[in-house]
Each structure stands twice: as C-alpha cells, then as structure tokens.
Design an enzyme around this catalytic site. Structure first.
Site, mmCIF file in Angstrom:
data_model
loop_
_atom_site.group_PDB
_atom_site.id
_atom_site.type_symbol
_atom_site.label_atom_id
_atom_site.label_comp_id
_atom_site.label_asym_id
_atom_site.label_seq_id
_atom_site.Cartn_x
_atom_site.Cartn_y
_atom_site.Cartn_z
ATOM 1 N N SER A 25 1.753 31.852 -2.413
ATOM 2 C CA SER A 25 2.870 32.510 -3.121
ATOM 3 C C SER A 25 2.360 33.725 -3.897
ATOM 4 C CB SER A 25 3.468 31.494 -4.089
ATOM 5 O OG SER A 25 4.292 32.120 -5.044
ATOM 6 N N TYR A 27 4.187 25.103 -10.610
ATOM 7 C CA TYR A 27 4.242 25.823 -9.327
ATOM 8 C C TYR A 27 3.087 26.823 -9.265
ATOM 9 C CZ TYR A 27 6.272 28.415 -5.394
ATOM 10 O OH TYR A 27 6.476 29.016 -4.176
HETATM 11 N N1 LIG Z 1 11.248 31.648 -0.847
HETATM 12 C C1 LIG Z 1 10.300 32.315 -1.455
HETATM 13 O O1 LIG Z 1 10.552 33.349 -2.096
HETATM 14 C C2 LIG Z 1 8.874 31.823 -1.409
HETATM 15 C C3 LIG Z 1 7.890 32.689 -1.878
HETATM 16 C C4 LIG Z 1 6.556 32.285 -1.837
HETATM 17 C C5 LIG Z 1 6.230 31.049 -1.318
HETATM 18 N N2 LIG Z 1 7.205 30.224 -0.863
HETATM 19 C C6 LIG Z 1 6.788 28.946 -0.312
HETATM 20 O O2 LIG Z 1 7.268 28.829 1.007
HETATM 21 C C7 LIG Z 1 7.355 27.451 1.351
HETATM 22 C C8 LIG Z 1 8.698 27.195 1.999
HETATM 23 O O3 LIG Z 1 9.729 27.416 1.043
HETATM 24 P P1 LIG Z 1 11.132 28.076 1.391
HETATM 25 O O4 LIG Z 1 11.273 29.268 0.538
HETATM 26 O O5 LIG Z 1 11.290 28.209 2.860
HETATM 27 O O6 LIG Z 1 12.170 27.029 0.764
HETATM 28 P P2 LIG Z 1 12.837 25.727 1.386
HETATM 29 O O7 LIG Z 1 13.756 26.085 2.486
HETATM 30 O O8 LIG Z 1 13.365 24.994 0.208
HETATM 31 O O9 LIG Z 1 11.621 24.940 2.019
HETATM 32 C C9 LIG Z 1 10.850 23.994 1.329
HETATM 33 C C10 LIG Z 1 10.629 22.863 2.302
HETATM 34 O O10 LIG Z 1 9.671 21.947 1.762
HETATM 35 C C11 LIG Z 1 10.130 20.653 2.059
HETATM 36 N N3 LIG Z 1 9.549 19.681 1.133
HETATM 37 C C12 LIG Z 1 9.640 19.627 -0.211
HETATM 38 N N4 LIG Z 1 8.983 18.554 -0.682
HETATM 39 C C13 LIG Z 1 8.457 17.919 0.397
HETATM 40 C C14 LIG Z 1 7.681 16.752 0.560
HETATM 41 N N5 LIG Z 1 7.300 15.985 -0.470
HETATM 42 N N6 LIG Z 1 7.311 16.393 1.822
HETATM 43 C C15 LIG Z 1 7.696 17.144 2.874
HETATM 44 N N7 LIG Z 1 8.446 18.247 2.802
HETATM 45 C C16 LIG Z 1 8.826 18.629 1.557
HETATM 46 C C17 LIG Z 1 11.638 20.725 1.901
HETATM 47 O O11 LIG Z 1 12.231 19.648 2.593
HETATM 48 P P3 LIG Z 1 13.660 19.077 2.144
HETATM 49 O O12 LIG Z 1 14.621 20.183 2.422
HETATM 50 O O13 LIG Z 1 13.833 17.910 3.032
HETATM 51 O O14 LIG Z 1 13.537 18.746 0.685
HETATM 52 C C18 LIG Z 1 11.924 22.075 2.545
HETATM 53 O O15 LIG Z 1 12.095 21.958 3.932
HETATM 54 C C19 LIG Z 1 7.115 26.682 0.057
HETATM 55 O O16 LIG Z 1 5.782 26.207 0.027
HETATM 56 C C20 LIG Z 1 7.327 27.726 -1.018
HETATM 57 O O17 LIG Z 1 6.616 27.412 -2.197
HETATM 58 C C21 LIG Z 1 8.521 30.578 -0.892
#
Ligand SMILES: NC(=O)c1ccc[n+]([C@@H]2O[C@H](COP(=O)([O-])OP(=O)(O)OC[C@H]3O[C@@H](n4cnc5c(N)ncnc54)[C@H](OP(=O)(O)O)[C@@H]3O)[C@@H](O)[C@H]2O)c1
Length: 244
Positions: free
Chosen positions: A136, A149
């Site tokens: 991130s 986080y």
């Molecule tokens: N969006 C941004 O701006 C951003 C920026 C930097 C980094 N990231 C990182 O990118 C990654 C994906 O996030 P996203 O933005 O695509 O949001 P997202 O759609 O909310 O994806 C997060 C995913 O993680 C899963 N998850 C959470 N806890 C879990 C667990 N204990 N075991 C297995 N799966 C779990 C969730 O599953 P459920 O839906 O079933 O809960 C969801 O599918 C994350 O690591 C996040 O920190 C995001």
C-alpha cells in the site's frame, strides 16, 4: 510480438480474489493464459463474484487467511501452484487505536501473508514459482487514521524482502506491489465523501483515482519471464502519489 506474456500452464491463487484488485489481477492472469483460483472469506463475496470472464473461468474457493485449517482445506483442492498473490486485506481505520482491532488487522494483512506463504512453500518450491504481496501507500507513509493498517503494510515490505532473500534458494521470487488510491469497496466510504475524494484526487500527479485493472499489469509483469531477475522489490502503482 516478442514481449507478449504467456502464463499458460501456470496456476495462480489470488486471496481476496473475488472482489476489487484481486479480481482484476485474477482476470488479467486468465487473459495471459493461466488457470486462476480466486478465494474469498465471506459467502457474500463468493456469491456476488462472477467467475466467468471474457478469457475463461476462475475457480472460486472459500479461504480465510487467519485460519490454518481453512488454508489447508483450500490448498488440498488445488494441485500445482506457480503464483501466489497475497491480496486479502482489511482496514478498521480509527478503531485500530484499540489493541484488539490493531491485532485483527495485523493478523489478516501481515500474518495472513506469512501463513499463506508458509503453507504454499512446498507447492511453490516444486514449480520454482513466485509470490506477489499487495502492500500500500501506507508502506511508505505514516497514517494518522489507520495505525494497524499502516503497521501491517510497512511490515509486509520487510516480510517480502525477507522471504525473497530466504527462498531464492528454492527459486521462488517474492515481490510486492504498492497500489495508490484505487476505487474498490475498501475505499467506497472515502469516495462517497466528496471532500475526501477530491482532496485525494488533487494530490495524485496523474489527476485520477486508480481502477483495479490499473494494478493488474504490474502483477502480470512480476510473474512473467521479463521479471525473472526481480525479487524483493516494492513497486508503486499509484499515478505518482508516492513520488509527489
Ligand atoms: N483500494 C485501495 O485503494 C488499496 C490501496 C492500496 C492497497 N490496497 C490493498 O489491496 C488489497 C485488496 O483490496 P481492495 O481495495 O481490492 O478491497 P476489497 O475489494 O475490499 O478486497 C479485500 C479482499 O480481502 C478479503 N479478505 C479480508 N479479510 C480476509 C481474510 N481474513 N481471509 C481472506 N480474505 C479476506 C475480502 O474478502 P471478503 O469480501 O469476503 O471480506 C476482500 O475480497 C488489500 O490488501 C488492500 O489493503 C487497496
């Protein structure tokens, strides 16, 4: 074209692959010819996910990265493994100032990656595979609103470098991607607040929030022969946010 990426014959597992960035990475891997296993923690995300894409169908499995039994059960259902994408993540923002919430976030975002890597090591060593960890912007900066986080994503850089160093002897490459501000359900509340949305947008040199697909190309590159000498790296994909 000499530089077309062909991942055919490879099997990729993407945690949290039923939504957002994980789904976009899984879709791009399918397009590059890999077989893809996308995992979800919740029934709701499994049910809402469309595994059919233009380029093929993802296998969907339930997997909770905080639970060793759940990880074992999922891995029993797949044979070979070439690519592990540790994408699952969560944020609890200001609640993370409380220790139990801080620990929850670390347990998912950092220890979840360590657990997945450890469980997948035998399969990845057989294929001389690779790991991509989704870090991130908070791997670079401090956050006054999400200490757990930020600690998890900063720690993930150290874990990425350590595993890259330790597992080079197995031929396993380990890298991380640091997405900037990407429009997914994780950032939905921020985007719905016009002032926050615009404040972030105006700070991004490229002038726009990212889309999940914007992150996928770097993941494909990191798995490809073009990255065969790349390990222990952290690559920002952020429209210039970390450079400004
Ligand atoms: N969006 C941004 O701006 C951003 C920026 C930097 C980094 N990231 C990182 O990118 C990654 C994906 O996030 P996203 O933005 O695509 O949001 P997202 O759609 O909310 O994806 C997060 C995913 O993680 C899963 N998850 C959470 N806890 C879990 C667990 N204990 N075991 C297995 N799966 C779990 C969730 O599953 P459920 O839906 O079933 O809960 C969801 O599918 C994350 O690591 C996040 O920190 C995001």
């Amino acid at each position: 074209m000499a530089w077309t990426v062909d991942l055919s014959g490879k099997v990729a597992l993407v945690t949290g692959g039923a939504t957002g960035i994980g789904y976009a990475i899984g879709s791009a891997f399918l397009e590059a010819g890999a077989a893809v296993v996308a995992t979800a923690r919740s029934d709701a995300s499994l049910a809402a996910c469309n595994p059919e894409t233009e380029y093929g169908t993802m296998q969907l499995l339930k997997l909770d990265v905080t639970n060793d039994i759940s990880i074992d059960a999922a891995l029993e259902q797949i044979g070979r493994l070439d690519i592990l994408v540790n994408n699952a993540g969560m944020v609890k923002r200001a609640l993370e100032f409380q220790s139990e919430n801080f620990a929850d976030v670390i347990n998912t975002n950092l220890m979840g990656v360590q657990r997945m890597a450890q469980h997948c090591l035998p399969k990845l060593a057989l294929t001389r595979g690779c790991i991509i960890n989704v870090a991130s912007m908070w791997s670079y900066f401090g956050s006054r609103t999400a200490p757990g986080y930020t600690a998890s994503k900063t720690g993930l850089v150290g874990l990425t470098r350590s595993l890259a160093h330790a597992w080079a002897e197995h031929g396993i490459r380990v890298n991380a991607i640091a997405p900037g501000w990407i429009a997914t359900k994780m950032t939905q509340a921020l985007r719905e607040d016009q002032e926050q949305y615009e404040g972030i947008r105006s700070r991004i040199p490229m002038g726009e929030w990212g889309r999940p697909e914007d992150v996928a190309g770097t993941a494909v590159f990191l798995c490809s022969p073009a990255a065969s000498y790349v390990t222990g790296a952290l690559i920002p994909v952020d429209g210039g946010y970390s450079a400004a």
